[in-house]
Design a protein around this motif. Sequence first.
Motif, PDB file in Angstrom:
ATOM      1  N   GLU A  74       0.817  -1.209   0.000  1.00 36.97           N
ATOM      2  CA  GLU A  74       0.000   0.000   0.000  1.00 36.97           C
ATOM      3  C   GLU A  74       0.858   1.270   0.000  1.00 36.97           C
ATOM      4  O   GLU A  74       0.468   2.285  -0.574  1.00 36.97           O
ATOM      5  CB  GLU A  74      -0.948  -0.009   1.209  1.00 36.97           C
ATOM      6  CG  GLU A  74      -1.970   1.091   1.211  1.00 36.97           C
ATOM      7  CD  GLU A  74      -2.937   1.067   0.029  1.00 36.97           C
ATOM      8  OE1 GLU A  74      -3.382   2.154  -0.379  1.00 36.97           O
ATOM      9  OE2 GLU A  74      -3.237  -0.023  -0.487  1.00 36.97           O
ATOM     10  N   GLU A  75       2.046   1.218   0.610  1.00 39.09           N
ATOM     11  CA  GLU A  75       2.895   2.399   0.650  1.00 39.09           C
ATOM     12  C   GLU A  75       3.340   2.821  -0.757  1.00 39.09           C
ATOM     13  O   GLU A  75       3.503   4.017  -1.037  1.00 39.09           O
ATOM     14  CB  GLU A  75       4.107   2.202   1.574  1.00 39.09           C
ATOM     15  CG  GLU A  75       5.053   1.104   1.157  1.00 39.09           C
ATOM     16  CD  GLU A  75       4.598  -0.314   1.529  1.00 39.09           C
ATOM     17  OE1 GLU A  75       5.275  -1.270   1.116  1.00 39.09           O
ATOM     18  OE2 GLU A  75       3.570  -0.488   2.219  1.00 39.09           O
ATOM     19  N   VAL A  76       3.509   1.871  -1.660  1.00 39.31           N
ATOM     20  CA  VAL A  76       3.875   2.194  -3.044  1.00 39.31           C
ATOM     21  C   VAL A  76       2.714   2.925  -3.716  1.00 39.31           C
ATOM     22  O   VAL A  76       2.909   3.931  -4.406  1.00 39.31           O
ATOM     23  CB  VAL A  76       4.262   0.917  -3.823  1.00 39.31           C
ATOM     24  CG1 VAL A  76       4.466   1.216  -5.299  1.00 39.31           C
ATOM     25  CG2 VAL A  76       5.516   0.293  -3.224  1.00 39.31           C
ATOM     26  N   ARG A  77       1.503   2.450  -3.497  1.00 38.28           N
ATOM     27  CA  ARG A  77       0.309   3.103  -4.059  1.00 38.28           C
ATOM     28  C   ARG A  77       0.159   4.515  -3.490  1.00 38.28           C
ATOM     29  O   ARG A  77      -0.106   5.469  -4.226  1.00 38.28           O
ATOM     30  CB  ARG A  77      -0.932   2.266  -3.766  1.00 38.28           C
ATOM     31  CG  ARG A  77      -2.214   2.851  -4.336  1.00 38.28           C
ATOM     32  CD  ARG A  77      -3.388   1.898  -4.044  1.00 38.28           C
ATOM     33  NE  ARG A  77      -4.613   2.455  -4.533  1.00 38.28           N
ATOM     34  CZ  ARG A  77      -5.430   3.244  -3.832  1.00 38.28           C
ATOM     35  NH1 ARG A  77      -5.115   3.573  -2.576  1.00 38.28           N
ATOM     36  NH2 ARG A  77      -6.536   3.721  -4.355  1.00 38.28           N
ATOM     37  N   GLU A  78       0.329   4.650  -2.200  1.00 40.92           N
ATOM     38  CA  GLU A  78       0.215   5.966  -1.560  1.00 40.92           C
ATOM     39  C   GLU A  78       1.254   6.938  -2.105  1.00 40.92           C
ATOM     40  O   GLU A  78       0.969   8.120  -2.291  1.00 40.92           O
ATOM     41  CB  GLU A  78       0.324   5.822  -0.041  1.00 40.92           C
ATOM     42  CG  GLU A  78      -0.892   5.151   0.571  1.00 40.92           C
ATOM     43  CD  GLU A  78      -0.733   4.845   2.056  1.00 40.92           C
ATOM     44  OE1 GLU A  78       0.271   5.290   2.652  1.00 40.92           O
ATOM     45  OE2 GLU A  78      -1.606   4.161   2.598  1.00 40.92           O
ATOM     46  N   ASP A  79       2.461   6.448  -2.404  1.00 35.17           N
ATOM     47  CA  ASP A  79       3.503   7.303  -2.978  1.00 35.17           C
ATOM     48  C   ASP A  79       3.087   7.776  -4.371  1.00 35.17           C
ATOM     49  O   ASP A  79       3.246   8.953  -4.707  1.00 35.17           O
ATOM     50  CB  ASP A  79       4.835   6.553  -3.042  1.00 35.17           C
ATOM     51  CG  ASP A  79       5.915   7.399  -3.687  1.00 35.17           C
ATOM     52  OD1 ASP A  79       6.249   8.462  -3.129  1.00 35.17           O
ATOM     53  OD2 ASP A  79       6.407   7.011  -4.768  1.00 35.17           O
ATOM     54  N   LEU A  80       2.558   6.878  -5.184  1.00 33.73           N
ATOM     55  CA  LEU A  80       2.087   7.262  -6.522  1.00 33.73           C
ATOM     56  C   LEU A  80       1.019   8.349  -6.416  1.00 33.73           C
ATOM     57  O   LEU A  80       1.084   9.372  -7.108  1.00 33.73           O
ATOM     58  CB  LEU A  80       1.529   6.048  -7.270  1.00 33.73           C
ATOM     59  CG  LEU A  80       2.547   5.029  -7.768  1.00 33.73           C
ATOM     60  CD1 LEU A  80       1.839   3.763  -8.245  1.00 33.73           C
ATOM     61  CD2 LEU A  80       3.399   5.622  -8.878  1.00 33.73           C
ATOM     62  N   LEU A  81       0.034   8.134  -5.551  1.00 30.79           N
ATOM     63  CA  LEU A  81      -1.051   9.099  -5.391  1.00 30.79           C
ATOM     64  C   LEU A  81      -0.529  10.444  -4.884  1.00 30.79           C
ATOM     65  O   LEU A  81      -0.971  11.504  -5.339  1.00 30.79           O
ATOM     66  CB  LEU A  81      -2.124   8.545  -4.454  1.00 30.79           C
ATOM     67  CG  LEU A  81      -2.902   7.332  -4.993  1.00 30.79           C
ATOM     68  CD1 LEU A  81      -3.789   6.746  -3.905  1.00 30.79           C
ATOM     69  CD2 LEU A  81      -3.711   7.703  -6.230  1.00 30.79           C
ATOM     70  N   SER A  82       0.433  10.420  -3.979  1.00 34.77           N
ATOM     71  CA  SER A  82       0.969  11.669  -3.434  1.00 34.77           C
ATOM     72  C   SER A  82       1.718  12.465  -4.492  1.00 34.77           C
ATOM     73  O   SER A  82       1.852  13.681  -4.383  1.00 34.77           O
ATOM     74  CB  SER A  82       1.889  11.390  -2.235  1.00 34.77           C
ATOM     75  OG  SER A  82       3.128  10.847  -2.676  1.00 34.77           O
ATOM     76  N   ARG A  83       2.188  11.785  -5.532  1.00 33.89           N
ATOM     77  CA  ARG A  83       2.896  12.456  -6.624  1.00 33.89           C
ATOM     78  C   ARG A  83       1.956  12.807  -7.777  1.00 33.89           C
ATOM     79  O   ARG A  83       2.398  13.232  -8.828  1.00 33.89           O
ATOM     80  CB  ARG A  83       4.052  11.592  -7.117  1.00 33.89           C
ATOM     81  CG  ARG A  83       5.145  11.463  -6.060  1.00 33.89           C
ATOM     82  CD  ARG A  83       6.373  10.758  -6.569  1.00 33.89           C
ATOM     83  NE  ARG A  83       6.123   9.338  -6.760  1.00 33.89           N
ATOM     84  CZ  ARG A  83       6.559   8.643  -7.816  1.00 33.89           C
ATOM     85  NH1 ARG A  83       7.267   9.198  -8.761  1.00 33.89           N
ATOM     86  NH2 ARG A  83       6.298   7.354  -7.914  1.00 33.89           N
ATOM     87  N   GLY A  84       0.644  12.638  -7.560  1.00 30.55           N
ATOM     88  CA  GLY A  84      -0.342  13.042  -8.564  1.00 30.55           C
ATOM     89  C   GLY A  84      -0.693  11.982  -9.586  1.00 30.55           C
ATOM     90  O   GLY A  84      -1.442  12.257 -10.525  1.00 30.55           O
ATOM     91  N   PHE A  85      -0.173  10.783  -9.439  1.00 35.63           N
ATOM     92  CA  PHE A  85      -0.528   9.703 -10.366  1.00 35.63           C
ATOM     93  C   PHE A  85      -1.997   9.349 -10.153  1.00 35.63           C
ATOM     94  O   PHE A  85      -2.533   9.508  -9.060  1.00 35.63           O
ATOM     95  CB  PHE A  85       0.362   8.482 -10.136  1.00 35.63           C
ATOM     96  CG  PHE A  85       1.722   8.593 -10.768  1.00 35.63           C
ATOM     97  CD1 PHE A  85       2.075   7.774 -11.825  1.00 35.63           C
ATOM     98  CD2 PHE A  85       2.656   9.500 -10.299  1.00 35.63           C
ATOM     99  CE1 PHE A  85       3.330   7.865 -12.407  1.00 35.63           C
ATOM    100  CE2 PHE A  85       3.913   9.617 -10.874  1.00 35.63           C
ATOM    101  CZ  PHE A  85       4.252   8.789 -11.931  1.00 35.63           C
ATOM    102  N   HIS A  86      -2.658   8.877 -11.194  1.00 35.23           N
ATOM    103  CA  HIS A  86      -4.097   8.616 -11.129  1.00 35.23           C
ATOM    104  C   HIS A  86      -4.476   7.475 -12.067  1.00 35.23           C
ATOM    105  O   HIS A  86      -3.654   7.002 -12.856  1.00 35.23           O
ATOM    106  CB  HIS A  86      -4.864   9.889 -11.504  1.00 35.23           C
ATOM    107  CG  HIS A  86      -4.500  10.370 -12.878  1.00 35.23           C
ATOM    108  ND1 HIS A  86      -5.079   9.866 -14.016  1.00 35.23           N
ATOM    109  CD2 HIS A  86      -3.576  11.278 -13.280  1.00 35.23           C
ATOM    110  CE1 HIS A  86      -4.533  10.440 -15.077  1.00 35.23           C
ATOM    111  NE2 HIS A  86      -3.613  11.299 -14.654  1.00 35.23           N
ATOM    112  N   LEU A  87      -5.744   7.056 -11.993  1.00 33.21           N
ATOM    113  CA  LEU A  87      -6.274   5.951 -12.798  1.00 33.21           C
ATOM    114  C   LEU A  87      -7.149   6.431 -13.955  1.00 33.21           C
ATOM    115  O   LEU A  87      -7.745   5.615 -14.647  1.00 33.21           O
ATOM    116  CB  LEU A  87      -7.121   5.020 -11.911  1.00 33.21           C
ATOM    117  CG  LEU A  87      -6.397   4.388 -10.733  1.00 33.21           C
ATOM    118  CD1 LEU A  87      -7.390   3.683  -9.816  1.00 33.21           C
ATOM    119  CD2 LEU A  87      -5.342   3.407 -11.228  1.00 33.21           C
ATOM    120  N   ARG A  88      -7.241   7.728 -14.188  1.00 31.46           N
ATOM    121  CA  ARG A  88      -8.169   8.290 -15.172  1.00 31.46           C
ATOM    122  C   ARG A  88      -7.870   7.797 -16.592  1.00 31.46           C
ATOM    123  O   ARG A  88      -6.743   7.835 -17.050  1.00 31.46           O
ATOM    124  CB  ARG A  88      -8.102   9.816 -15.124  1.00 31.46           C
ATOM    125  CG  ARG A  88      -9.192  10.517 -15.881  1.00 31.46           C
ATOM    126  CD  ARG A  88      -9.247  12.017 -15.584  1.00 31.46           C
ATOM    127  NE  ARG A  88      -7.933  12.672 -15.652  1.00 31.46           N
ATOM    128  CZ  ARG A  88      -7.225  13.050 -14.598  1.00 31.46           C
ATOM    129  NH1 ARG A  88      -7.668  12.846 -13.372  1.00 31.46           N
ATOM    130  NH2 ARG A  88      -6.047  13.648 -14.756  1.00 31.46           N
TER     131      ARG A  88
END
Length: 98
Positions: A74-88
């Motif tokens: 989950e920490e890898v996912r949280e890092d992606l999200l914190s850097r603005g990565f998204h699923l759009r």
Amino acid sequence: AAALGARGALPPGYEDELYCPPGRCLRPRPDVPPGFTGPRTAFHECAEELPAAGASSSAGTVQAPTPWGASLGEEVREDLLSRGFHLRRCSEAAAASG
């Protein structure tokens, strides 16, 4: 131990979600040959959400999406999200801007 899936596909937990960086959206790659098999990232790309003025919709650079799965943590996912990565997806991005 079980072998990896057929011809390069990853086991569950490594490519559950495909993320694109800010300013890009996820779309199917148009150049995947029929019958091709491989990881989910091989079938998708991150394209520019808003191509430069005067550019055709196919213009611009694309990049491979960043995969995430539960096996990565989950920490890898949280890092992606914190850097603005998204699923759009690009179809969603076009609908939101039009």
